[in-house]
Design a protein around this motif. Structure first.
Motif, PDB file in Angstrom:
ATOM      1  N   VAL A 336       0.860  -1.196   0.000  1.00  0.00           N
ATOM      2  CA  VAL A 336       0.000   0.000   0.000  1.00  0.00           C
ATOM      3  C   VAL A 336       0.894   1.244   0.000  1.00  0.00           C
ATOM      4  O   VAL A 336       2.113   1.143   0.195  1.00  0.00           O
ATOM      5  CB  VAL A 336      -0.937   0.001   1.236  1.00  0.00           C
ATOM      6  CG1 VAL A 336      -1.948  -1.136   1.139  1.00  0.00           C
ATOM      7  CG2 VAL A 336      -0.132  -0.099   2.523  1.00  0.00           C
ATOM      8  N   LYS A 337       0.286   2.391  -0.194  1.00  0.00           N
ATOM      9  CA  LYS A 337       0.995   3.682  -0.195  1.00  0.00           C
ATOM     10  C   LYS A 337       2.183   3.671  -1.161  1.00  0.00           C
ATOM     11  O   LYS A 337       3.330   3.945  -0.776  1.00  0.00           O
ATOM     12  CB  LYS A 337       1.467   4.034   1.222  1.00  0.00           C
ATOM     13  CG  LYS A 337       0.301   4.371   2.144  1.00  0.00           C
ATOM     14  CD  LYS A 337       0.813   4.748   3.509  1.00  0.00           C
ATOM     15  CE  LYS A 337      -0.321   5.014   4.471  1.00  0.00           C
ATOM     16  NZ  LYS A 337       0.108   5.121   5.857  1.00  0.00           N
ATOM     17  N   THR A 339       4.622   4.746  -4.195  1.00  0.00           N
ATOM     18  CA  THR A 339       5.076   5.996  -4.798  1.00  0.00           C
ATOM     19  C   THR A 339       4.712   5.979  -6.287  1.00  0.00           C
ATOM     20  O   THR A 339       4.339   4.932  -6.837  1.00  0.00           O
ATOM     21  CB  THR A 339       6.595   6.154  -4.657  1.00  0.00           C
ATOM     22  OG1 THR A 339       7.217   5.107  -5.396  1.00  0.00           O
ATOM     23  CG2 THR A 339       7.043   6.091  -3.202  1.00  0.00           C
ATOM     24  N   LYS A 343       4.364   2.700  -8.806  1.00  0.00           N
ATOM     25  CA  LYS A 343       3.182   2.418  -9.626  1.00  0.00           C
ATOM     26  C   LYS A 343       3.570   2.207 -11.088  1.00  0.00           C
ATOM     27  O   LYS A 343       3.070   1.298 -11.758  1.00  0.00           O
ATOM     28  CB  LYS A 343       2.164   3.556  -9.497  1.00  0.00           C
ATOM     29  CG  LYS A 343       1.445   3.550  -8.147  1.00  0.00           C
ATOM     30  CD  LYS A 343       0.489   4.707  -8.037  1.00  0.00           C
ATOM     31  CE  LYS A 343      -0.140   4.738  -6.654  1.00  0.00           C
ATOM     32  NZ  LYS A 343      -0.922   5.944  -6.424  1.00  0.00           N
TER      33      LYS A 343
END
Ligand code: ZN
Ligand code: ZN
Length: 378
Positions: A336-337, A339, A343
């Motif tokens: 998760v989260k 950068t 991605k």
């Protein structure tokens, strides 16, 4: 003039032992002082039958009596006394104690002991999973009734001692006849203790017991489980009237562990890894309950939920050198989260995926197509 012993017991001269005993019991119960309080005639009668039975139940005494009558037991000059002088049969004139011994002793059998046994006690001991793993020497404090130190448990003040209860002759129980039944009840005079304390110990007020906290060392062996009981024989409550102590049962409760779950002798733990490790393979370290660590090799392409067994890294088996296993269940974590760059990389990764990269998803999709087309055709 003394009555004939056979007449006293209302039996024939040649009566056998069983007949004598039955006759004696019947009469003794009828004329017992407990049943006839204040009745002097009954008391005399009771002594008479007791004396008669005491002689006739004994073959030697009975033979002497048959030969010489009452003269056999009079003073020291009776023929049966022979050269030794004195009464060879002892003094039974006031012998309530003997009578009871004989008569209640066998009827009460052994069950009196059981009734005086102290209570069993329960003690709850909480331990951690680590303690269950390695065992533990625990010191526990239990409230306990112990023999009073001041009077050594007798209940009587120094210089005095408890006296035998005259009502029950020290048996703590008296018998009464109700209809066809003989009822045994606790003696009211001594409250079942068989003793009368006229000068009670000041420290325990005559109870002979004092409340005290005792420290006990308990050896909790490795491998115990939730609900395991450890019995400490004789460490329960003190017995009553000299009866044996009860037992102490230690009930173990094992606390939940933040990492390990127990299943019998095996342990389970979950090890989350990144999807990268699961995809590329690698080595992870997992904890073991003894405080150490173990390495688990993750092959490339490992799916979530896969279990790795570490043999012999589980719980000890109680009273054995064996050990259970440790199962490590792999959890693959979705990141998760991310950068922007991450991605981008993932999109790039996805673009390069081809047939066979995600075999399970591909298989599922194929089954879905079949299912939906089948539905249309119907
Ligand atoms: Zn009594
Ligand atoms: Zn005392």
């Amino acid at each position: 003039m003394k009555r004939c012993y056979y007449e006293c017991l209302e039996v024939q001269k040649g009566a056998g032992g069983d007949v004598l005993k039955t006759a004696y019991r019947k009469l003794a119960m009828r004329f017992h002082p407990d049943k006839n309080p204040g009745d002097h005639t009954a008391e005399v009668k009771f002594k008479e039958i007791s004396e008669a039975y005491d002689v006739l139940k004994d073959d030697q005494k009975r033979a002497a009596y048959d030969r010489l009558g009452h003269a056999a037991f009079e003073g020291g000059m009776g023929a049966a006394a022979g050269a030794r002088g004195g009464n060879p049969f002892g003094d039974f004139a006031g012998g309530f104690g003997d009578v009871f011994e004989d008569f209640f002793g066998q009827m009460m059998g052994g069950h009196g002991k059981r009734q005086n046994r102290g209570q069993d006690l329960r003690y709850n001991l909480d331990i951690s999973l680590e303690e269950s793993f390695s065992g533990r020497a625990a010191e526990i404090r239990v409230p306990a009734q112990v023999a009073c130190e001041a009077c050594s448990g007798s209940g009587a003040e120094a210089g005095h001692s408890p006296e035998t209860c005259p009502t029950c002759a020290g048996h703590g129980k008296v018998r009464a006849i109700q209809g066809f039944f003989t009822i045994e009840r606790s003696c009211a005079s001594c409250r079942g203790s068989g003793k009368i304390i006229r000068h009670p110990c000041k420290a325990c007020r005559g109870a002979g017991l004092t409340q005290k906290e005792r420290t006990l060392n308990v050896d909790v062996p490795p491998g115990v489980e939730e609900g395991t009981r450890i019995r400490l024989s004789g460490e329960g409550a003190a017995g009553v009237n000299g009866g044996p102590s009860g037992d102490l049962y230690i009930f173990l409760s094992v606390a939940e562990h933040p990492i390990f779950q127990r299943d019998g002798h095996d342990l389970h733990c979950r090890a989350p890894v990144s999807f990268v490790t699961a995809s590329l393979g690698g080595s992870i370290e997992v904890p073991t309950l003894d405080g150490g660590r173990a390495k688990v090799a993750i092959p490339d392409g490992t799916q979530p939920g896969r279990q790795f067994r570490l043999k012999g890294k589980g719980m000890p088996v109680l009273r054995s050198a064996q050990r259970g296993d440790l199962y490590v269940e792999l959890a693959v974590e979705t990141p998760v989260k991310l950068t922007k760059r991450q991605k981008e990389l993932l999109r790039e990764f996805d673009a390069e995926s081809q047939a066979g990269t995600h075999p399970e998803a591909e298989g599922f999709l194929a089954r879905l197509k079949e299912f939906w087309s089948g539905g249309d055709g119907a």
